[in-house]
Design a protein around this motif. Structure first.
Motif, PDB file in Angstrom:
ATOM      1  N   TYR A  64      -9.629  -2.456   6.309  1.00 54.54           N
ATOM      2  CA  TYR A  64      -8.470  -2.987   5.592  1.00 54.54           C
ATOM      3  C   TYR A  64      -8.823  -4.363   5.060  1.00 54.54           C
ATOM      4  O   TYR A  64      -9.395  -5.178   5.769  1.00 54.54           O
ATOM      5  CB  TYR A  64      -7.262  -3.075   6.525  1.00 54.54           C
ATOM      6  CG  TYR A  64      -6.150  -3.918   5.971  1.00 54.54           C
ATOM      7  CD1 TYR A  64      -5.890  -5.180   6.491  1.00 54.54           C
ATOM      8  CD2 TYR A  64      -5.388  -3.476   4.911  1.00 54.54           C
ATOM      9  CE1 TYR A  64      -4.888  -5.966   5.973  1.00 54.54           C
ATOM     10  CE2 TYR A  64      -4.383  -4.260   4.393  1.00 54.54           C
ATOM     11  CZ  TYR A  64      -4.142  -5.508   4.921  1.00 54.54           C
ATOM     12  OH  TYR A  64      -3.150  -6.292   4.399  1.00 54.54           O
ATOM     13  N   LEU A 108      -9.630   4.962   4.624  1.00 51.30           N
ATOM     14  CA  LEU A 108      -9.204   5.825   5.716  1.00 51.30           C
ATOM     15  C   LEU A 108     -10.306   6.816   6.080  1.00 51.30           C
ATOM     16  O   LEU A 108     -11.133   7.168   5.235  1.00 51.30           O
ATOM     17  CB  LEU A 108      -7.964   6.624   5.304  1.00 51.30           C
ATOM     18  CG  LEU A 108      -6.774   5.818   4.801  1.00 51.30           C
ATOM     19  CD1 LEU A 108      -5.726   6.735   4.217  1.00 51.30           C
ATOM     20  CD2 LEU A 108      -6.185   4.991   5.916  1.00 51.30           C
ATOM     21  N   ASP A 109     -10.292   7.283   7.339  1.00 48.27           N
ATOM     22  CA  ASP A 109     -11.198   8.361   7.710  1.00 48.27           C
ATOM     23  C   ASP A 109     -10.490   9.694   7.491  1.00 48.27           C
ATOM     24  O   ASP A 109      -9.354   9.737   7.017  1.00 48.27           O
ATOM     25  CB  ASP A 109     -11.716   8.195   9.142  1.00 48.27           C
ATOM     26  CG  ASP A 109     -10.631   8.318  10.197  1.00 48.27           C
ATOM     27  OD1 ASP A 109      -9.482   8.683   9.858  1.00 48.27           O
ATOM     28  OD2 ASP A 109     -10.931   8.053  11.374  1.00 48.27           O
ATOM     29  N   THR A 130      -6.825   7.563   9.926  1.00 44.74           N
ATOM     30  CA  THR A 130      -6.894   6.278  10.613  1.00 44.74           C
ATOM     31  C   THR A 130      -7.539   5.244   9.701  1.00 44.74           C
ATOM     32  O   THR A 130      -8.519   5.542   9.029  1.00 44.74           O
ATOM     33  CB  THR A 130      -7.726   6.408  11.905  1.00 44.74           C
ATOM     34  OG1 THR A 130      -7.160   7.440  12.710  1.00 44.74           O
ATOM     35  CG2 THR A 130      -7.731   5.108  12.689  1.00 44.74           C
ATOM     36  N   ASP A 131      -6.976   4.036   9.697  1.00 46.04           N
ATOM     37  CA  ASP A 131      -7.560   2.958   8.901  1.00 46.04           C
ATOM     38  C   ASP A 131      -8.948   2.627   9.425  1.00 46.04           C
ATOM     39  O   ASP A 131      -9.125   2.360  10.606  1.00 46.04           O
ATOM     40  CB  ASP A 131      -6.694   1.689   8.985  1.00 46.04           C
ATOM     41  CG  ASP A 131      -5.342   1.858   8.338  1.00 46.04           C
ATOM     42  OD1 ASP A 131      -4.983   2.989   7.985  1.00 46.04           O
ATOM     43  OD2 ASP A 131      -4.641   0.844   8.172  1.00 46.04           O
ATOM     44  N   ARG A 132      -9.954   2.652   8.546  1.00 43.36           N
ATOM     45  CA  ARG A 132     -11.311   2.289   8.938  1.00 43.36           C
ATOM     46  C   ARG A 132     -11.646   0.877   8.480  1.00 43.36           C
ATOM     47  O   ARG A 132     -12.386   0.163   9.135  1.00 43.36           O
ATOM     48  CB  ARG A 132     -12.328   3.277   8.361  1.00 43.36           C
ATOM     49  CG  ARG A 132     -12.115   4.707   8.786  1.00 43.36           C
ATOM     50  CD  ARG A 132     -12.046   4.889  10.273  1.00 43.36           C
ATOM     51  NE  ARG A 132     -13.309   4.503  10.882  1.00 43.36           N
ATOM     52  CZ  ARG A 132     -13.473   4.265  12.160  1.00 43.36           C
ATOM     53  NH1 ARG A 132     -12.461   4.373  12.990  1.00 43.36           N
ATOM     54  NH2 ARG A 132     -14.632   3.908  12.621  1.00 43.36           N
ATOM     55  N   GLN A 144      -6.338  -2.811  13.268  1.00 44.01           N
ATOM     56  CA  GLN A 144      -6.292  -1.562  13.999  1.00 44.01           C
ATOM     57  C   GLN A 144      -7.652  -1.303  14.594  1.00 44.01           C
ATOM     58  O   GLN A 144      -8.637  -1.165  13.888  1.00 44.01           O
ATOM     59  CB  GLN A 144      -5.885  -0.413  13.076  1.00 44.01           C
ATOM     60  CG  GLN A 144      -5.713   0.889  13.799  1.00 44.01           C
ATOM     61  CD  GLN A 144      -5.144   1.964  12.893  1.00 44.01           C
ATOM     62  OE1 GLN A 144      -4.850   1.737  11.745  1.00 44.01           O
ATOM     63  NE2 GLN A 144      -4.996   3.149  13.442  1.00 44.01           N
ATOM     64  N   ARG A 170      -1.400   9.428   6.567  1.00 44.73           N
ATOM     65  CA  ARG A 170      -1.889   8.153   7.105  1.00 44.73           C
ATOM     66  C   ARG A 170      -1.186   7.857   8.426  1.00 44.73           C
ATOM     67  O   ARG A 170       0.042   7.901   8.518  1.00 44.73           O
ATOM     68  CB  ARG A 170      -1.626   7.026   6.103  1.00 44.73           C
ATOM     69  CG  ARG A 170      -2.190   5.704   6.565  1.00 44.73           C
ATOM     70  CD  ARG A 170      -2.061   4.642   5.495  1.00 44.73           C
ATOM     71  NE  ARG A 170      -2.554   3.386   6.000  1.00 44.73           N
ATOM     72  CZ  ARG A 170      -1.967   2.228   5.818  1.00 44.73           C
ATOM     73  NH1 ARG A 170      -0.878   2.158   5.094  1.00 44.73           N
ATOM     74  NH2 ARG A 170      -2.479   1.136   6.337  1.00 44.73           N
ATOM     75  N   ASP A 171      -1.960   7.533   9.466  1.00 40.51           N
ATOM     76  CA  ASP A 171      -1.392   7.244  10.789  1.00 40.51           C
ATOM     77  C   ASP A 171      -0.496   6.018  10.762  1.00 40.51           C
ATOM     78  O   ASP A 171       0.583   6.006  11.330  1.00 40.51           O
ATOM     79  CB  ASP A 171      -2.505   7.015  11.821  1.00 40.51           C
ATOM     80  CG  ASP A 171      -3.219   8.295  12.191  1.00 40.51           C
ATOM     81  OD1 ASP A 171      -2.682   9.386  11.920  1.00 40.51           O
ATOM     82  OD2 ASP A 171      -4.329   8.207  12.751  1.00 40.51           O
ATOM     83  N   ARG A 172      -0.964   4.984  10.118  1.00 40.00           N
ATOM     84  CA  ARG A 172      -0.284   3.701  10.142  1.00 40.00           C
ATOM     85  C   ARG A 172       0.873   3.706   9.152  1.00 40.00           C
ATOM     86  O   ARG A 172       0.715   4.085   8.001  1.00 40.00           O
ATOM     87  CB  ARG A 172      -1.289   2.615   9.787  1.00 40.00           C
ATOM     88  CG  ARG A 172      -0.828   1.241  10.102  1.00 40.00           C
ATOM     89  CD  ARG A 172      -2.000   0.301  10.024  1.00 40.00           C
ATOM     90  NE  ARG A 172      -1.541  -1.055  10.201  1.00 40.00           N
ATOM     91  CZ  ARG A 172      -2.326  -2.080  10.347  1.00 40.00           C
ATOM     92  NH1 ARG A 172      -3.632  -1.912  10.328  1.00 40.00           N
ATOM     93  NH2 ARG A 172      -1.851  -3.273  10.514  1.00 40.00           N
ATOM     94  N   ILE A 175       0.864  -1.177   0.000  1.00 40.88           N
ATOM     95  CA  ILE A 175       0.000   0.000   0.000  1.00 40.88           C
ATOM     96  C   ILE A 175       0.904   1.232   0.000  1.00 40.88           C
ATOM     97  O   ILE A 175       1.869   1.284   0.759  1.00 40.88           O
ATOM     98  CB  ILE A 175      -0.933  -0.004   1.231  1.00 40.88           C
ATOM     99  CG1 ILE A 175      -1.933  -1.157   1.111  1.00 40.88           C
ATOM    100  CG2 ILE A 175      -1.654   1.319   1.383  1.00 40.88           C
ATOM    101  CD1 ILE A 175      -2.822  -1.342   2.314  1.00 40.88           C
ATOM    102  N   VAL A 202      -7.135  -0.347   1.673  1.00 45.50           N
ATOM    103  CA  VAL A 202      -7.464   0.253   2.956  1.00 45.50           C
ATOM    104  C   VAL A 202      -8.321   1.502   2.722  1.00 45.50           C
ATOM    105  O   VAL A 202      -8.092   2.258   1.788  1.00 45.50           O
ATOM    106  CB  VAL A 202      -6.194   0.593   3.781  1.00 45.50           C
ATOM    107  CG1 VAL A 202      -5.358   1.644   3.115  1.00 45.50           C
ATOM    108  CG2 VAL A 202      -6.542   1.005   5.188  1.00 45.50           C
TER     109      VAL A 202
END
Length: 116
Positions: free
Chosen positions: A91, A82-83, A87-89, A99, A70-72, A64, A80
């Motif tokens: 995956y 994201l919000d 943050t991954d919402r 997460q 992106r936090d991660r 990815i 994935v």
């Protein structure tokens, strides 16, 4: 005055003819572009789809793609969502930790439930 009106009418006819000709050429060019070298495959290493504010919303790849918002940061392959905070919402992929609540959880929580 009649000569001016006739001259303007001739100009309008010429402009209409030119516009029709250009439209026809444009349509032929567009159709020709679809027929030559038809290639139904797109090859890329990753895709990032952004929201209207330019923030990543969907990221897909192997791996990815990385993005500063992106936090991660760990390496993953798949898709994935994201919000707005990065943050991954959701995956979907074969590796990586789940997460939950902004924290990475171990494999004991990695379970998928399908609803019909």
């Amino acid at each position: 005055m009649d000569n001016q009106i006739k001259s303007l009418q001739n100009q309008i006819r010429q402009l209409r003819l030119a516009l029709l000709s250009l439209s026809g050429i444009l349509i032929i060019a567009m159709l020709a572009s679809f027929t030559f070298e038809k290639n139904d495959i797109i090859r890329t290493k990753g895709i990032i789809i952004e929201d209207v504010n330019g923030k990543p919303f969907i990221m897909m790849g192997n791996p990815i793609p990385t993005h500063k918002l992106r936090d991660r940061k760990d390496t993953m392959a798949g898709l994935v969502f994201l919000d707005e905070k990065g943050t991954d919402r959701l995956y979907m992929g074969k590796d990586g930790k789940l997460q939950m609540g902004g924290k990475l959880e171990g494999p004991k929580f990695c379970r998928m439930v399908l609803y019909h």
